[in-house]
Write a protein that holds these residues in place. Structure first.
Motif, PDB file in Angstrom:
ATOM      1  N   MET A   1      11.813   4.739 -13.094  1.00 49.70           N
ATOM      2  CA  MET A   1      12.506   5.952 -12.628  1.00 49.70           C
ATOM      3  C   MET A   1      13.806   6.170 -13.381  1.00 49.70           C
ATOM      4  N   LEU A   2      14.537   5.098 -13.632  1.00 52.47           N
ATOM      5  CA  LEU A   2      15.792   5.199 -14.368  1.00 52.47           C
ATOM      6  C   LEU A   2      15.540   5.697 -15.787  1.00 52.47           C
ATOM      7  N   GLY A   3      14.540   5.148 -16.445  1.00 55.67           N
ATOM      8  CA  GLY A   3      14.212   5.573 -17.801  1.00 55.67           C
ATOM      9  C   GLY A   3      13.748   7.010 -17.866  1.00 55.67           C
ATOM     10  N   VAL A   4      12.901   7.413 -16.921  1.00 56.51           N
ATOM     11  CA  VAL A   4      12.427   8.794 -16.894  1.00 56.51           C
ATOM     12  C   VAL A   4      13.590   9.740 -16.609  1.00 56.51           C
ATOM     13  N   GLY A   5      14.468   9.343 -15.715  1.00 53.33           N
ATOM     14  CA  GLY A   5      15.638  10.175 -15.413  1.00 53.33           C
ATOM     15  C   GLY A   5      16.547  10.338 -16.614  1.00 53.33           C
ATOM     16  N   GLN A   6      16.783   9.256 -17.344  1.00 54.77           N
ATOM     17  CA  GLN A   6      17.617   9.334 -18.547  1.00 54.77           C
ATOM     18  C   GLN A   6      16.944  10.160 -19.626  1.00 54.77           C
ATOM     19  N   ALA A   7      15.632  10.028 -19.770  1.00 50.90           N
ATOM     20  CA  ALA A   7      14.902  10.827 -20.761  1.00 50.90           C
ATOM     21  C   ALA A   7      14.970  12.311 -20.396  1.00 50.90           C
TER      22      ALA A   7
ATOM     23  N   ALA B   1       0.832  -1.209   0.000  1.00 53.71           N
ATOM     24  CA  ALA B   1       0.000   0.000   0.000  1.00 53.71           C
ATOM     25  C   ALA B   1       0.867   1.260   0.000  1.00 53.71           C
ATOM     26  N   ALA B   2       1.942   1.256   0.771  1.00 47.83           N
ATOM     27  CA  ALA B   2       2.842   2.415   0.796  1.00 47.83           C
ATOM     28  C   ALA B   2       3.497   2.619  -0.565  1.00 47.83           C
ATOM     29  N   LEU B   3       3.866   1.532  -1.217  1.00 52.05           N
ATOM     30  CA  LEU B   3       4.477   1.641  -2.540  1.00 52.05           C
ATOM     31  C   LEU B   3       3.493   2.185  -3.571  1.00 52.05           C
TER      32      LEU B   3
ATOM     33  N   PHE C   1       2.377   6.753  -7.059  1.00 52.63           N
ATOM     34  CA  PHE C   1       1.550   7.873  -7.496  1.00 52.63           C
ATOM     35  C   PHE C   1       2.302   9.202  -7.379  1.00 52.63           C
ATOM     36  N   VAL C   2       3.088   9.359  -6.332  1.00 54.77           N
ATOM     37  CA  VAL C   2       3.871  10.589  -6.180  1.00 54.77           C
ATOM     38  C   VAL C   2       4.870  10.715  -7.328  1.00 54.77           C
ATOM     39  N   VAL C   3       5.597   9.650  -7.605  1.00 54.77           N
ATOM     40  CA  VAL C   3       6.584   9.681  -8.686  1.00 54.77           C
ATOM     41  C   VAL C   3       5.903   9.919 -10.027  1.00 54.77           C
TER      42      VAL C   3
ATOM     43  N   THR D   1       0.991  -0.488 -10.613  1.00 58.22           N
ATOM     44  CA  THR D   1      -0.122  -0.108  -9.746  1.00 58.22           C
ATOM     45  C   THR D   1      -1.067  -1.299  -9.573  1.00 58.22           C
ATOM     46  N   PHE D   2      -1.380  -1.968 -10.674  1.00 54.94           N
ATOM     47  CA  PHE D   2      -2.248  -3.153 -10.628  1.00 54.94           C
ATOM     48  C   PHE D   2      -1.630  -4.244  -9.756  1.00 54.94           C
ATOM     49  N   TYR D   3      -0.339  -4.519  -9.950  1.00 57.10           N
ATOM     50  CA  TYR D   3       0.329  -5.568  -9.182  1.00 57.10           C
ATOM     51  C   TYR D   3       0.320  -5.258  -7.686  1.00 57.10           C
ATOM     52  N   LEU D   4       0.568  -4.001  -7.344  1.00 56.09           N
ATOM     53  CA  LEU D   4       0.560  -3.633  -5.933  1.00 56.09           C
ATOM     54  C   LEU D   4      -0.845  -3.760  -5.335  1.00 56.09           C
ATOM     55  N   LEU D   5      -1.859  -3.428  -6.111  1.00 50.54           N
ATOM     56  CA  LEU D   5      -3.233  -3.623  -5.633  1.00 50.54           C
ATOM     57  C   LEU D   5      -3.534  -5.104  -5.419  1.00 50.54           C
ATOM     58  N   VAL D   6      -3.063  -5.943  -6.332  1.00 48.86           N
ATOM     59  CA  VAL D   6      -3.235  -7.386  -6.171  1.00 48.86           C
ATOM     60  C   VAL D   6      -2.564  -7.852  -4.880  1.00 48.86           C
ATOM     61  N   MET D   7      -1.401  -7.297  -4.584  1.00 44.22           N
ATOM     62  CA  MET D   7      -0.690  -7.691  -3.371  1.00 44.22           C
ATOM     63  C   MET D   7      -1.459  -7.283  -2.116  1.00 44.22           C
ATOM     64  N   VAL D   8      -2.069  -6.110  -2.140  1.00 42.42           N
ATOM     65  CA  VAL D   8      -2.894  -5.682  -1.004  1.00 42.42           C
ATOM     66  C   VAL D   8      -4.084  -6.626  -0.850  1.00 42.42           C
ATOM     67  N   VAL D   9      -4.701  -7.014  -1.962  1.00 45.16           N
ATOM     68  CA  VAL D   9      -5.838  -7.945  -1.922  1.00 45.16           C
ATOM     69  C   VAL D   9      -5.397  -9.296  -1.368  1.00 45.16           C
ATOM     70  N   GLU D  10      -4.254  -9.805  -1.842  1.00 44.58           N
ATOM     71  CA  GLU D  10      -3.773 -11.106  -1.334  1.00 44.58           C
ATOM     72  C   GLU D  10      -3.505 -11.042   0.164  1.00 44.58           C
ATOM     73  N   ALA D  11      -2.860  -9.975   0.623  1.00 47.66           N
ATOM     74  CA  ALA D  11      -2.597  -9.847   2.060  1.00 47.66           C
ATOM     75  C   ALA D  11      -3.908  -9.785   2.840  1.00 47.66           C
ATOM     76  N   THR D  12      -4.887  -9.070   2.291  1.00 50.50           N
ATOM     77  CA  THR D  12      -6.196  -8.968   2.951  1.00 50.50           C
ATOM     78  C   THR D  12      -6.868 -10.334   3.031  1.00 50.50           C
ATOM     79  N   LEU D  13      -6.832 -11.082   1.920  1.00 47.38           N
ATOM     80  CA  LEU D  13      -7.453 -12.410   1.924  1.00 47.38           C
ATOM     81  C   LEU D  13      -6.792 -13.329   2.947  1.00 47.38           C
ATOM     82  N   ILE D  14      -5.485 -13.248   3.059  1.00 51.88           N
ATOM     83  CA  ILE D  14      -4.777 -14.105   4.014  1.00 51.88           C
ATOM     84  C   ILE D  14      -5.122 -13.714   5.446  1.00 51.88           C
TER      85      ILE D  14
END
Length: 175
Positions: free
Chosen positions: A162-168, A22-24, A29-31, A53-66
């Motif tokens: 972040m690396l790609g955006v920084g290089q761009a 959730a923190a990630l 979103f900030v980045v 974003t989708f993967y992190l939401l899935v992780m929050v859902v999995e933690a909630t289910l557990i």
């Protein structure tokens, strides 16, 4: 080891893992908001940011289910369904970027071992779910390994954005 599902033994671990995901999401979103133009104008960064974003939401859902009190077999079925869906998504992405759209994959920094980490995580999650359906606590050990590999892969993906955006940004300033 006793086969009874003992969520109290896993509570702190999944509170921590779910909170980290959730923190990630918030940090992502900030980045993204700080570099919205670069991400919105680059299809690869846009897709990676959306997927992360989708993967992190899935992780929050999995933690909630557990953490939700429920029969272990039901939890196993839920985790199998989630990880099977992710496996199909990751296999499709791997096939698309490794074989069908190599140019887009190369431009986006596609790396086979990144896809293989996600696929390994999905397979461990499916195996963990199967063990939970069979009422074995080994399922939670496999699920936790899956979760940690998945979390590491998402963080690595965020680093690549972040690396790609920084290089761009440096390329734009130089010209």
């Amino acid at each position: 080891m006793e086969n009874a599902y003992q969520p109290e033994l896993w509570r702190d671990a999944y509170v921590m893992l779910g909170t980290a995901a959730a923190a990630l999401i918030g940090l992502l979103f900030v980045v993204m908001s700080l570099h919205l133009d670069e991400i919105a104008n680059n299809a690869v960064y846009r897709i990676r940011a959306r997927n992360n974003t989708f993967y992190l939401l899935v992780m929050v859902v999995e933690a909630t289910l557990i953490l939700i009190p429920q029969p272990m077999a039901v939890l196993g079925v839920e985790l199998i369904a989630i990880n099977l869906s992710l496996l199909l998504l990751h296999l499709r992405n791997f096939y698309t970027f490794a074989y069908m759209s190599k140019e887009v994959g190369n431009r986006g920094g596609f790396q086979a071992y990144t896809s293989l980490r996600f696929i390994t995580s999905d397979l461990l999650g499916i195996a963990g779910g199967v063990y939970l359906v069979e009422l074995s606590n080994w399922g939670l050990y496999l699920m936790t390994a899956s979760y940690i590999i998945f979390l590491g892969s998402v963080v690595f993906n965020a680093w690549l954005i972040m690396l790609g955006v920084g290089q761009a940004g440096r390329t734009t300033k130089a010209s």
